[in-house]
Design a protein around this motif. Structure first.
Motif, mmCIF file in Angstrom:
data_model
loop_
_atom_site.group_PDB
_atom_site.id
_atom_site.type_symbol
_atom_site.label_atom_id
_atom_site.label_comp_id
_atom_site.label_asym_id
_atom_site.label_seq_id
_atom_site.Cartn_x
_atom_site.Cartn_y
_atom_site.Cartn_z
ATOM 1 N N MET A 1 -30.939 -36.086 -42.238
ATOM 2 C CA MET A 1 -32.073 -36.340 -42.702
ATOM 3 C C MET A 1 -32.755 -37.159 -42.291
ATOM 4 N N HIS A 2 -34.252 -37.468 -42.488
ATOM 5 C CA HIS A 2 -35.149 -38.136 -42.048
ATOM 6 C C HIS A 2 -35.843 -38.939 -42.956
ATOM 7 N N THR A 3 -35.633 -40.369 -42.969
ATOM 8 C CA THR A 3 -36.149 -41.100 -43.961
ATOM 9 C C THR A 3 -37.408 -42.068 -43.389
ATOM 10 N N HIS A 4 -38.447 -42.019 -43.852
ATOM 11 C CA HIS A 4 -39.610 -43.032 -42.949
ATOM 12 C C HIS A 4 -39.927 -43.945 -44.132
ATOM 13 N N TYR A 5 -40.333 -45.152 -43.799
ATOM 14 C CA TYR A 5 -40.702 -46.173 -44.771
ATOM 15 C C TYR A 5 -41.801 -46.934 -44.158
ATOM 16 N N LEU A 6 -42.512 -47.497 -45.133
ATOM 17 C CA LEU A 6 -43.886 -47.976 -44.979
ATOM 18 C C LEU A 6 -43.661 -49.557 -45.354
ATOM 19 N N GLN A 7 -44.009 -50.563 -44.294
ATOM 20 C CA GLN A 7 -43.639 -51.898 -44.406
ATOM 21 C C GLN A 7 -44.931 -52.688 -44.109
ATOM 22 N N HIS A 8 -45.082 -53.457 -44.985
ATOM 23 C CA HIS A 8 -46.199 -54.315 -45.203
ATOM 24 C C HIS A 8 -46.336 -55.459 -44.373
ATOM 25 N N VAL A 9 -45.221 -56.271 -44.604
ATOM 26 C CA VAL A 9 -45.106 -57.507 -43.735
ATOM 27 C C VAL A 9 -43.803 -57.837 -43.303
ATOM 28 N N PRO A 10 -43.430 -58.439 -42.246
ATOM 29 C CA PRO A 10 -42.103 -58.485 -41.617
ATOM 30 C C PRO A 10 -41.179 -59.173 -42.521
ATOM 31 N N PHE A 11 -41.392 -59.866 -43.434
ATOM 32 C CA PHE A 11 -40.153 -60.492 -44.401
ATOM 33 C C PHE A 11 -39.896 -59.461 -45.813
ATOM 34 N N GLU A 35 -48.432 -53.850 -37.702
ATOM 35 C CA GLU A 35 -48.344 -53.601 -36.232
ATOM 36 C C GLU A 35 -49.446 -52.442 -35.892
ATOM 37 N N THR A 36 -49.152 -51.507 -36.749
ATOM 38 C CA THR A 36 -49.802 -50.137 -36.439
ATOM 39 C C THR A 36 -50.077 -49.582 -37.882
ATOM 40 N N ALA A 37 -51.112 -48.636 -38.008
ATOM 41 C CA ALA A 37 -51.470 -48.050 -39.279
ATOM 42 C C ALA A 37 -50.906 -46.532 -38.920
ATOM 43 N N ALA A 38 -50.388 -46.013 -37.887
ATOM 44 C CA ALA A 38 -49.982 -44.601 -37.448
ATOM 45 C C ALA A 38 -48.975 -44.042 -38.640
ATOM 46 N N LEU A 39 -49.104 -42.782 -39.201
ATOM 47 C CA LEU A 39 -48.192 -42.291 -40.141
ATOM 48 C C LEU A 39 -47.754 -40.811 -39.614
ATOM 49 N N PRO A 40 -46.971 -40.472 -39.844
ATOM 50 C CA PRO A 40 -46.163 -39.270 -39.667
ATOM 51 C C PRO A 40 -46.784 -37.897 -40.512
ATOM 52 N N ASP A 41 -46.373 -36.826 -40.102
ATOM 53 C CA ASP A 41 -46.591 -35.381 -40.801
ATOM 54 C C ASP A 41 -45.710 -35.515 -42.043
ATOM 55 N N PRO A 42 -46.418 -35.286 -43.222
ATOM 56 C CA PRO A 42 -45.536 -35.414 -44.480
ATOM 57 C C PRO A 42 -44.428 -34.529 -44.342
ATOM 58 N N ALA A 43 -44.690 -33.292 -43.755
ATOM 59 C CA ALA A 43 -43.661 -32.132 -43.625
ATOM 60 C C ALA A 43 -42.544 -32.881 -42.760
ATOM 61 N N SER A 44 -42.641 -33.747 -42.039
ATOM 62 C CA SER A 44 -41.478 -34.112 -41.044
ATOM 63 C C SER A 44 -40.516 -34.897 -41.673
ATOM 64 N N ILE A 45 -40.514 -35.533 -42.890
ATOM 65 C CA ILE A 45 -39.714 -36.432 -43.591
ATOM 66 C C ILE A 45 -39.066 -35.873 -44.807
ATOM 67 N N ASP A 46 -37.822 -36.488 -45.086
ATOM 68 C CA ASP A 46 -37.270 -35.881 -46.281
ATOM 69 C C ASP A 46 -37.280 -37.038 -47.468
ATOM 70 N N LEU A 47 -37.473 -38.263 -46.873
ATOM 71 C CA LEU A 47 -37.705 -39.257 -48.207
ATOM 72 C C LEU A 47 -38.375 -40.476 -47.621
ATOM 73 N N VAL A 76 -47.592 -36.773 -49.502
ATOM 74 C CA VAL A 76 -45.976 -36.711 -49.716
ATOM 75 C C VAL A 76 -45.621 -36.267 -51.084
ATOM 76 N N ILE A 77 -46.074 -36.962 -51.853
ATOM 77 C CA ILE A 77 -45.669 -36.454 -53.380
ATOM 78 C C ILE A 77 -46.011 -35.222 -53.625
ATOM 79 N N GLU A 78 -47.132 -34.796 -53.359
ATOM 80 C CA GLU A 78 -47.704 -33.344 -53.495
ATOM 81 C C GLU A 78 -46.769 -32.087 -52.789
ATOM 82 N N ALA A 79 -46.221 -32.569 -51.475
ATOM 83 C CA ALA A 79 -45.576 -31.917 -50.845
ATOM 84 C C ALA A 79 -44.082 -31.667 -51.580
#
Length: 231
Positions: A1-11, A35-47, A76-79
């Protein structure tokens, strides 16, 4: 499974979540907005896991990527994908789904109890009471259709569930000794004595059993979000 996480600060990273997901065989990817604001396709992630941070979700002028992040979370929620939000992450879910986010009358920092709400139906079963780690000054209204799962004396909306696969937590169950030390080191200026603000000494005095308890509850929530679909 593929988990993507969104992180806002290093700590403010995944903490115990990383260990749980890796043990379960998940492939991890991330968007680190510092570092970057690039986001994946919602369909590509499982969590999707949305982490915390010291900014407000209303700070779009200072952090323009917040607008795109909220649109992504909603997509992602609507998917129909499972989504977990922690602290700022819970506020982002609430905001993305149409609820207001604003300053709480009291800051809540340290190890404080939350109490489960009386709920029914298919929602995560919080323990009646749990002492968990907090670090927040804002709160939110519940998004339409959400069920409140837990509250505390200082903040009414501590945890909520939206539908079958979305949970927002105002507190930090992922905290480890290292991540507790990191947030104290970076945000220690907020430790001004007040009713619901503990001292650095009290925060860092937590023993292994406290971390084990919250990390175990975090694992139970992840297992719940990733449970097989009902047939």
């Amino acid at each position: 499974m593929h988990t993507h996480y969104l992180q806002h600060v290093p700590f403010e990273g995944l903490g115990s979540i990383a260990t749980w997901l890796e043990t379960a065989g998940h492939r991890l990817s991330h968007t680190r907005f510092y570092e970057t604001a690039a986001l994946p396709d919602p369909a590509s992630i499982d969590l999707l896991v949305v982490m915390g941070g010291p900014m407000s979700i209303n700070d779009e002028a200072e952090f323009p990527w917040l607008a795109a992040e909220k649109r992504f979370i909603r997509a992602v929620i609507e998917a129909g994908k499972p989504v977990l939000g922690i602290c700022l992450g819970a506020q982002l879910i609430a905001g993305a789904m149409g609820a207001a986010v604003y300053r709480n009358p009291l800051k809540e920092i340290g190890w404080w109890a939350v109490q489960a709400e009386n709920t029914s139906g298919d929602v995560f079963p919080f323990p009646p009471t749990a002492t968990v780690f907090h670090w927040h000054g804002e709160t939110f209204d519940l998004p339409p259709g959400a069920v409140r799962l837990a509250r505390s004396e200082a903040c009414a909306n501590q945890a909520f569930q939206l539908g079958e696969r979305v949970i927002g937590l105002q507190f930090h169950l992922e905290t480890t000794p290292a991540s507790a030390q990191a947030i104290v080191s970076h945000c220690g200026d907020e430790l001004v004595p007040a009713t619901w603000i503990q001292s650095e000494t009290d925060i860092l005095a937590a023993d292994a059993a406290q971390f084990s308890a919250i990390n175990g509850l975090m694992g139970a929530i992840l297992a719940y979000l990733l449970r097989p679909a009902a047939t």
